[in-house]
Design a protein around this motif. Sequence first.
Motif, PDB file in Angstrom:
ATOM      1  N   SER A   1      38.294  49.470  53.224  1.00  0.00           N
ATOM      2  CA  SER A   1      36.788  48.844  53.066  1.00  0.00           C
ATOM      3  C   SER A   1      36.769  47.630  53.870  1.00  0.00           C
ATOM      4  N   ASN A   2      35.671  47.328  54.571  1.00  0.00           N
ATOM      5  CA  ASN A   2      35.635  45.978  54.874  1.00  0.00           C
ATOM      6  C   ASN A   2      34.934  45.023  53.850  1.00  0.00           C
ATOM      7  N   PHE A   3      35.016  45.317  52.752  1.00  0.00           N
ATOM      8  CA  PHE A   3      34.592  44.540  51.511  1.00  0.00           C
ATOM      9  C   PHE A   3      35.785  43.978  51.282  1.00  0.00           C
ATOM     10  N   PHE A   4      37.134  44.340  51.219  1.00  0.00           N
ATOM     11  CA  PHE A   4      38.150  43.424  51.021  1.00  0.00           C
ATOM     12  C   PHE A   4      38.670  42.684  51.776  1.00  0.00           C
TER      13      PHE A   4
ATOM     14  N   PHE B   1      44.848  42.511  51.515  1.00  0.00           N
ATOM     15  CA  PHE B   1      45.768  43.581  51.186  1.00  0.00           C
ATOM     16  C   PHE B   1      46.082  43.277  49.524  1.00  0.00           C
ATOM     17  N   LYS B   2      46.042  44.254  48.696  1.00  0.00           N
ATOM     18  CA  LYS B   2      46.446  44.103  47.436  1.00  0.00           C
ATOM     19  C   LYS B   2      47.042  45.463  46.809  1.00  0.00           C
ATOM     20  N   SER B   3      47.750  45.494  45.854  1.00  0.00           N
ATOM     21  CA  SER B   3      48.433  46.631  45.737  1.00  0.00           C
ATOM     22  C   SER B   3      48.944  46.525  44.029  1.00  0.00           C
TER      23      SER B   3
ATOM     24  N   GLN C   1      44.843  48.764  48.266  1.00  0.00           N
ATOM     25  CA  GLN C   1      43.500  48.369  48.871  1.00  0.00           C
ATOM     26  C   GLN C   1      43.792  47.633  50.185  1.00  0.00           C
ATOM     27  N   PHE C   2      43.317  48.290  51.354  1.00  0.00           N
ATOM     28  CA  PHE C   2      43.323  47.766  52.695  1.00  0.00           C
ATOM     29  C   PHE C   2      42.017  47.322  53.352  1.00  0.00           C
ATOM     30  N   PRO C   3      42.311  46.202  53.712  1.00  0.00           N
ATOM     31  CA  PRO C   3      40.988  45.412  54.228  1.00  0.00           C
ATOM     32  C   PRO C   3      40.672  46.037  55.609  1.00  0.00           C
TER      33      PRO C   3
END
Length: 1843
Positions: free
Chosen positions: A103-106, A109-111, A117-119
């Motif tokens: 998403s372009n929300f992020f 990067f988080k995991s 979650q990939f920005p």
Amino acid sequence: MAEAWQHPFLNVFRYFRVNEWKRSSKEGDVAVVMDKTLKGSVYLIRGSVSANNYLQLPRTSTQSLGLTGRYLYVLFRPLPAKRFVIHLDVTTQDSQVIRVSFSNFFKEFKSSATWLQFPFVFETRTPRRVLAGMAPPGACWTFLQLDLHDILLIYLSRCYGHLKSVKLCANLLVKNLYTSDLNFDPGITVSKAQGAKLPIIPVPREMAFPVPKGESWHDHYIHIRFPSDSPQATSELVWTNSSSPAAVILESVPQLPAHQVTLSKPLQYRMSPAIQMPRPQTSCPALSAPRVLSEASQSCQHSEGSCPADLSVCSRDSSAWVEASAVHTVVRDSQRLTHKSTGMPVALEDTGSHKHFLPDPVLRLKRIIGFGGHSTKWALWTKDGAAVVYPCHAVIVVLHISTGEQRFFLGHTDKVSALALDRNSLLLASAQVQPPSVVRLWDFPSGRCLSLFRSPMYAVCSLSFSSSGALLCGVGRDHQGRTVVVAWGTEQVSLGGEVVALSKVHADFDVQTFRVSLLDETRMASCGQGSIRLWRLRGRTLRSCPVDLGEHCGLEFSDLAFAQALDSCQVPSIPTLYVCSRNGHILEVDPQRMAVRCTHHLLPTGDPGPGITINSLSVSLTACAVGCEDGYLRLWPLDFSSVLLEAEHEGPISSVCISPNGLCVLSTTSSSHLGFLDIPSREYTVLACSHMAPVLALSTEQSRGQLATVSMDHTVRIWDLATLRQLYDFTSCDEAPCAITFHPTWPAVFCGFRRGAIRAFSLESTGVLVEHTCVPQPKGPWCHQGAIIDLLVTPDGNFLFSSCCQGSLVQYSCSNSQCHVLRVAANVVFQDAQPHPNTLAVSRDSRLLAFVGPSKCTVTVMDSASLNELLRVSIGTLDSLDSAVAICFGPTSPGHLLVSTSSNKVMVLDAVSGRTVREVSLGTVGHWHVLPSLCSCSSSSCGGCSYTEEGRPAGYLLPTTGCIPRMFCCSCLVSALWLAPPLLSTRMPLFCWRPLTGLLRSGNTQHSLTPAARCTSVTQSLCMLWPSPLTSSRSSVWGMPSSCGMSWPPLRAFQGPPQPMMPLEDVTSQARGLPLQQISMPSHISTQPDPHFRPPEGTDGTFSASEEEGCCGEIHSPTELLKSPGPPVFVEKEPSGAGDKAWGAASSSWQYHGHPSTWSTREIKAQIPTRPDSYKHFTARYKAFMQAKNISCPPAGGEQLRLKTVVGYSGNGRANMVWRPDTGFFAYTCGRLVVVEDLHSGAQQHWLGHPEEISTLALSHNAQVLASASCCGSDAALCQIRLWDVPGCLCQQLISHHDSAVQALAFSPDDTFLVTLGDYRDLTLALWSMATYELVSANRLPEPMHGVAFNPWDAGELICVGPGAITFWFLQQHGADISLQVHQEPVPEEMGLAELTSLCYGAARLLYCGSSTGQVCVWDTGAGRCFLVWEADDGEIGLLVCSGSRLVSGSNTRRLRLWAVGAVPELQYKGSSARSTSVFMERELTLDGAIVSASFDSGMDMGVVGTTAGTLWYISWTEGTSTRLISGHRSKVNEVVFSPDESYCATCGEDGSVRVWSLASMELVVQFQVLNQSCLCLAWSPPSCGHPEQQQVVAGYSDGTLRVFSISRTAMELKMHPHRSALTAIAFSTDGQTILSGDKDGLVAVSRPRVGMTFRVLRDHQGAPISVIQSTYKEYVDLGVEGEDLWLAVSEDQRVSVWASNWPENHCKLLDWLSFPVPAALETSGLLPPSLATFCPWDLALLVYVGFGTHEEVAFYSLRQKQVVEKIMLPSCAMSLSLSPGAHLMAVGFSECTLSMVDCTLGTTQEFAGHDDVVHLCRFTPSGRLLFTVAHSEILVWEVLSP
């Protein structure tokens, strides 16, 4: 792989019927709209809240899509200035659901363990920025390719299972979703992909985006591959906007190299992949293709198998790593996109599919002097306390205390940073420094690497095993400096399983040491700066809690240890924890209360000052040992009341470890000393030590067995070569030594220093004997003004020579101990600023002295006594400023002088004349670019090339500036390569190697290895000791004879531009004026090595080709047959375009191309051959057989066997079938047999004689001679070409010339000549006279050729096709001499980079050529031009056949096409205006494999075609049909069974097929095929099971299932799954109502097929695979048990069980149990033959057994007498066994490809040959009249003849 219904791709929206909304759901604003760009309907998903507007598949979360495709393709377009989200729920193989979101929300990067979650970030570079993260205006349609397999593997170390659900949230447009296992690329067409040879596939039509004609796909769309191929990335997708809103740079995570290596964790935590980016109005020249790795990385094998979490095992026994790097640059207008990959380790596997270093290593590591490397804190005791384990650079050493023997664990490629050994000394864990750190698990008793995996840490600093070895914990730091703790499960590793990552924790506190409790492996403890923490592992969760330190919270804790306890004592679950600090405190921690129980402050003895800095501690039952910074090892009681023992060391102590018995304390110091303190005797023993700085030079003295080394740590050390213990240590405080040498007769050593001083040290008095020093104003001629470069003493001990960096050479007299200066020569040695060994050399007879100087490009030879200059040789040339780096003298007189140069060459010079004896260019190896030293292997000192006692050149060692030394044979300069550990700047070890007895092979050159004196070499800071292993045999340089009356000058011939050919006597060197000779040499000379060869008197040890001895009846291309000029004569067109006219007498239109380097034999042979990317090249199937032995053929008329039928065709061959319709002659190959078959009657003739697999056939035009060629085997130097007399069915001549394999054969139109074409390794074209069978001409090829053919209209012309060109050869005959002129024409530009792979002649002057890209081009051979090209296929065309107006093409796409080419002859006159529209395809057939051979009649109406599937097809173009003529198994045949009435037989194979054959005609009747499984065993129902028409076969498969097939109904009747592992043996009971099956785990299952149930499982053989199950009637009642059936089971552990059973009553009882012992000396050989047993058909009370025993024999065991009653000796171990039911005959198959027939009555044996591999299967028919033998896929049917 995806399921079959999902292959090759799946349209997700269509399959799940999204438009009906029954299996999918929508929420919010989701509508179908028409998109103008795609010209079709798409789904529009929009809304202010993404979570409320979405499209979801499947409908509910309880359902699953179950899509197993590796790639998910999302075709979407983000809405401008909006945000979107894509959610994927992915299920792993262990059923864990992972949410992956883009998403372009992020923002970043988080995991976690369950989500990623990939920005998706958009950035602009325009003055006005768009909102961060939102899509810019004019966003393009995007082809998003997600590699789900790699996403899970890289970020979570999990293995992908299937795609569970997809949720597309606002705001975006989506066209469709697709899944596939194929790597599609949308921006490339089929022709581009094939032309560029890219490992990618164009997208299917329904997935493609429309592209306007003439424009590029990248001008309109975006392709995103995630993860990409770049190994450097951030974890976000960045969309960068420059001048245009759609100019995109997308960065993300790197994809694993395709089919190369499996990685478990990302190489870095911030990585970015290469993405394709379009730009409006700009074409993109780059293709979206996977990154191409280096050659080294491409040799790796990639496994698609399951992968454990947090782990990727690259290789189970990988000992070599290489660096793979790539830089990718794409340039568009003002934008340059560069993706540069950092060095990435790629593992090389130790299998047969992987390259090994060639030739085989001849040295084995014997001893290592040194300890430490990255750290000196790791030294461990073994369980019994008899040995110590410690690292030394990249090697792990196990030192036995009592014997001093060392054992090594080799495999790490960088310094070892941590070690751990389990309590039972079964598992050893080690980690290396190179980030990201690699961890290896070893089987400690055997030293075998069990597992290799990457840790998630940047560097591992500590490892700890649990007491059982089932848990391994590691501590390190990530790339951001954070502490990471990881727990791995290792209990399955020793059983062949994988390492499992249990938990990973990031900590914000410091961890210096981490230990697992010895009593409870779920509990651990750690300590660090201000922190002591207790840990616990529950399930897969690792948690910790701090210990309340109170006032000690500010201490720096350095080490900890758990208290020991007796096994009989009842102790708490967690014992007391002892923790030490760097200010002298030792804390006792109570783990139960998580608090400090008490504190001890240790003080030095008699010193009330500050505490002792404690670096390490170890605790036993009664004492605690501490290692301190002040260098003391102290032993305290557990109450710490007083010091029990103290031992002072030379430096700070790094670690201490108390032995398991508590009697010894092991200690290590920061000064690289390792030793132990024996507590009862209070004696300290040093185990290892080393230099503290780089080693600069070394010298050996063989008579006293000593080694001397000098180092930058200002020490001179003398070592004992026998024990490698240090004897003496001389220290110089003011200056560093830099050169050293022993005196050959005195007990003294000479040492040179950096300030110019030379000192002699006495090894008896340990004092200085003499000293020559340097003063500012020299008062004598003996003073050197700079650092000593080299020192050398003559072998007779009379003179000492020294040279310095200022160019001075000084001669000393060694007649007395004063060593007076005799002579000084200034400015004669090359002035080098740094000390450099091997710049001086002296001959063994002490008469000649050589050195580099006065310039770096010259080598000077002087008289050693007078220093008179005798010779000066220039190494450089006018075109190449080469310089000498090191020199080495040969020991004989005049001898050879070896020179290594800066251009990576080794030159062998004659020390008297200065001529170049031979020269070899080594190129660069990795990043090593210079050859700094040469090392001799003489018995006295390192002064020359190694020679044997007979005076033959043996070998020399040439180290490079890296860590890989090379061993060379002086007579052929063929190198062997070994991997040495990397160099370090401190703690330099010394390595001692010993030679291996055996043969070193390199191509056709063999070197017998004989132990000789040690030799030494120095590579910067790494010091090694090597023994001299080589003894030269007869050999040649790069395929040329060592001496053919020629003299090689020091300067390379033919420098500068090409010049016209001159007479040999006129050729001179323009650079030096020295006479040069160009020798006419054959393209290849056979070099059979002779270990008893002695060079003639007066020669230099080389030999000429005329000394070769050929075998009887063979022609080995001797020199006298090659009287034509050696290099082929080149001709080329004049630049005026003369090629457009007819050739006619071409001599006036062509000029000679006189540059010999174009086809230089030396240069071609120097290159490592690589297989061309063409399936036309024959590659012999890998065979496991041993070297064939000589067999004695039975007397004529007395044979017991006669070969009747061969079942199968070698689909591995090329053009290995011939058919002549007019004569009916039909022949093909099967292994090493030529099969001649009558197509009407099916009768066969078999022509035997070839020792290896036959590669190709050719039939003469008069059909009187058949030529067959086989590949080169291990016991033959050359390939055999046999010429068969067709009418007489006899071999009339045997010829040989090629040294690897023959690619093609062709007869001239008048059958006067035979041309043979070598494969890509041989690179030779040979022409033979059919009248005399002599070799007329042999020519070296510059590149591999794919095919050759004679012009049927002109016997003097033949043509070869290959990469990018067509080659014309013209026969020029001058009397008895025949030569070949050559001309090459490039392929037309219309074909691009295509290679020509096939050819055939059509009408007069027309030549048809097929290409690797599926095109056919037509050439006018008279004019030498191509005038027509058309697309004939999608793949490589490997076969063309033309007759009249029809052309047949066959390709690797399995398609056979018939073309009408009647209009082509008219098109040749149209020139460039010719169009392919006049050529059209008449018919097309698809067969079962790539086309490899074909023959058609003159009208092209019918023919025979062979495929790689091992099938020969009869083709009828009139009817458009294909009929199977000959067929066989494509893979290994595992079993042959027969019907009771012998009307049928059945076979099963690794390909999963069960084939039923008619026994009378051996024609295939029916075939049952199971996909993706191997059929391993087979049984036919007995006659008692019912009517003959109800016959059944039961087959066992690799997945543990068995299937029952009905022969009459040709259908599967039953499928059962009685086993969890593969079935290996199966049998029916005697009544046919019960099935007995055995598996590889040793279980025997008893099943009833009528009810489909397994009612009994026998586990008596558990642990070893079942090899045989046989059931028969129990005819004897005196065996002691009741039952109707007598059956046996055999397991691979040499155990046989015999049972009596009555299955209808469920009765089964063990009758007998036999165990045959295995010889203890051969238990670990790894090549065990199978264990086989059978009931004797003529006496069922006898059991016949053969297996791996103390003797190679067949044993007859009596079930009545319970003993072996008879033994029959065998020549070798049996691989198969069968007894004839008709006569007392026994057939035995062997690994030597032979078959023996034993008459058990007479005791006679007859041997038969014919197979091409191990005869692993023998089966008599029930009547005993026929015998079936099987080797791999070959089935031979033998007729048993009556005696």
